[in-house]
Write a protein that holds these residues in place. Structure first.
Motif, PDB file in Angstrom:
ATOM      1  N   ASP A 174     -38.330 -21.589  -4.631  1.00  0.00           N
ATOM      2  CA  ASP A 174     -37.097 -21.589  -3.837  1.00  0.00           C
ATOM      3  C   ASP A 174     -37.223 -22.687  -2.793  1.00  0.00           C
ATOM      4  N   TYR A 175     -36.177 -23.502  -2.633  1.00  0.00           N
ATOM      5  CA  TYR A 175     -36.248 -24.594  -1.663  1.00  0.00           C
ATOM      6  C   TYR A 175     -34.844 -24.997  -1.215  1.00  0.00           C
ATOM      7  N   TYR A 176     -34.771 -25.606  -0.043  1.00  0.00           N
ATOM      8  CA  TYR A 176     -33.509 -26.018   0.569  1.00  0.00           C
ATOM      9  C   TYR A 176     -32.983 -27.296  -0.077  1.00  0.00           C
ATOM     10  N   VAL A 177     -31.678 -27.328  -0.368  1.00  0.00           N
ATOM     11  CA  VAL A 177     -31.027 -28.572  -0.788  1.00  0.00           C
ATOM     12  C   VAL A 177     -29.839 -28.826   0.147  1.00  0.00           C
ATOM     13  N   PRO A 178     -29.573 -30.096   0.495  1.00  0.00           N
ATOM     14  CA  PRO A 178     -28.472 -30.386   1.425  1.00  0.00           C
ATOM     15  C   PRO A 178     -27.090 -30.160   0.821  1.00  0.00           C
ATOM     16  N   GLN A 179     -27.011 -30.061  -0.526  1.00  0.00           N
ATOM     17  CA  GLN A 179     -25.739 -29.743  -1.179  1.00  0.00           C
ATOM     18  C   GLN A 179     -25.996 -29.086  -2.532  1.00  0.00           C
ATOM     19  N   LYS A 180     -25.127 -28.165  -2.898  1.00  0.00           N
ATOM     20  CA  LYS A 180     -25.300 -27.424  -4.154  1.00  0.00           C
ATOM     21  C   LYS A 180     -25.273 -28.347  -5.365  1.00  0.00           C
ATOM     22  N   GLN A 181     -24.630 -29.485  -5.264  1.00  0.00           N
ATOM     23  CA  GLN A 181     -24.547 -30.465  -6.354  1.00  0.00           C
ATOM     24  C   GLN A 181     -25.942 -30.829  -6.883  1.00  0.00           C
ATOM     25  N   LEU A 182     -26.984 -30.671  -6.047  1.00  0.00           N
ATOM     26  CA  LEU A 182     -28.360 -30.980  -6.455  1.00  0.00           C
ATOM     27  C   LEU A 182     -29.043 -29.795  -7.137  1.00  0.00           C
ATOM     28  N   CYS A 183     -28.287 -28.739  -7.389  1.00  0.00           N
ATOM     29  CA  CYS A 183     -28.887 -27.511  -7.928  1.00  0.00           C
ATOM     30  C   CYS A 183     -27.922 -26.799  -8.871  1.00  0.00           C
ATOM     31  N   LEU A 184     -27.225 -27.550  -9.719  1.00  0.00           N
ATOM     32  CA  LEU A 184     -26.178 -26.937 -10.536  1.00  0.00           C
ATOM     33  C   LEU A 184     -26.722 -26.002 -11.609  1.00  0.00           C
ATOM     34  N   TRP A 185     -27.987 -26.156 -12.023  1.00  0.00           N
ATOM     35  CA  TRP A 185     -28.546 -25.243 -13.039  1.00  0.00           C
ATOM     36  C   TRP A 185     -28.642 -23.817 -12.517  1.00  0.00           C
ATOM     37  N   ASP A 186     -28.730 -23.659 -11.192  1.00  0.00           N
ATOM     38  CA  ASP A 186     -28.974 -22.333 -10.606  1.00  0.00           C
ATOM     39  C   ASP A 186     -27.765 -21.412 -10.799  1.00  0.00           C
ATOM     40  N   GLU A 187     -26.573 -21.970 -10.970  1.00  0.00           N
ATOM     41  CA  GLU A 187     -25.396 -21.106 -11.132  1.00  0.00           C
ATOM     42  C   GLU A 187     -25.316 -20.538 -12.557  1.00  0.00           C
ATOM     43  N   GLU A 188     -26.161 -21.056 -13.459  1.00  0.00           N
ATOM     44  CA  GLU A 188     -26.113 -20.606 -14.843  1.00  0.00           C
ATOM     45  C   GLU A 188     -27.091 -19.482 -15.118  1.00  0.00           C
ATOM     46  N   THR A 189     -27.965 -19.161 -14.139  1.00  0.00           N
ATOM     47  CA  THR A 189     -28.991 -18.141 -14.392  1.00  0.00           C
ATOM     48  C   THR A 189     -28.550 -16.789 -13.868  1.00  0.00           C
TER      49      THR A 189
END
Length: 199
Positions: free
Chosen positions: A184-199
């Protein structure tokens, strides 16, 4: 091994239809405990029979959940491990570690200026997990999982008896393990973590 550092690199292919570039690189740096992997001297002596064989781990060590709450400065990272420069070259802005590991390395004399503590949910109440965040441009806590399917984790010892009946043990092979990690880690925008919405 000198600083007891373990580095994970993940390359995530981008989805062009979602406005992502070709790939995204992440590096996770944690403390390497001495009992996690076989000694490097033994590793150097390994001779793999049938290198094209798909291996099955003898022991499944389960999943470990790690909160990566500190960013590592790429240009200063060589002080921690010379391998950061090569392994994390594509992830210059995305190298993460944990505060508890940082404390251990600082006690060993590593320069603390390479570390920057990241915002946490406890500090910023509106910071939520990326999978729950509706806005792609808002900061959030991203989650990334990876599994190491096979790695040499322990030495095997066999027993033998000499002519006098005395039992002795000797190194006779390598035990293999499988282990999974969720970071788990901080990202400044969700755009850098789009795979997480699929789990």
């Amino acid at each position: 091994l000198h600083q007891e550092v373990k580095i994970f690199r993940a390359l995530i292919l981008g989805e062009l239809e979602r406005g992502q570039s070709q790939f995204q690189a992440l590096c996770f740096v944690t403390r390497l405990h001495r009992n996690e992997i076989i000694p490097s001297e033994s590793m150097a002596k390994l001779r793999q029979k049938n290198p094209r064989t798909v291996r099955q781990a003898e022991e499944v060590r389960g999943w470990e959940h790690l909160s990566m709450d500190v960013a590592v400065n790429f240009s200063k990272g060589a002080q921690l491990s010379s391998h950061i420069h090569n392994v994390c070259a594509e992830a210059k802005e995305a190298i993460y570690t944990r505060e508890e590991d940082v404390k251990f390395w600082l006690e060993k004399g590593v320069d603390g200026s390479m570390f920057e503590v990241l915002p946490q949910g406890s500090d910023v109440p509106e910071l939520q997990r990326c999978r729950l965040c509706p806005d792609r441009w808002k900061p959030c806590i991203c989650s990334y999982s990876l599994s190491i399917e096979w790695y040499p984790c322990m030495l095997k010892y066999c027993r033998s008896r000499d002519a006098g009946g005395k039992v002795s043990s000797y190194k006779c092979g390598i035990r293999s393990c499988q282990k999974g990690y969720t970071f788990d880690y901080y990202v400044p925008q969700k755009q850098l973590c789009l795979w997480d919405e699929e789990t």
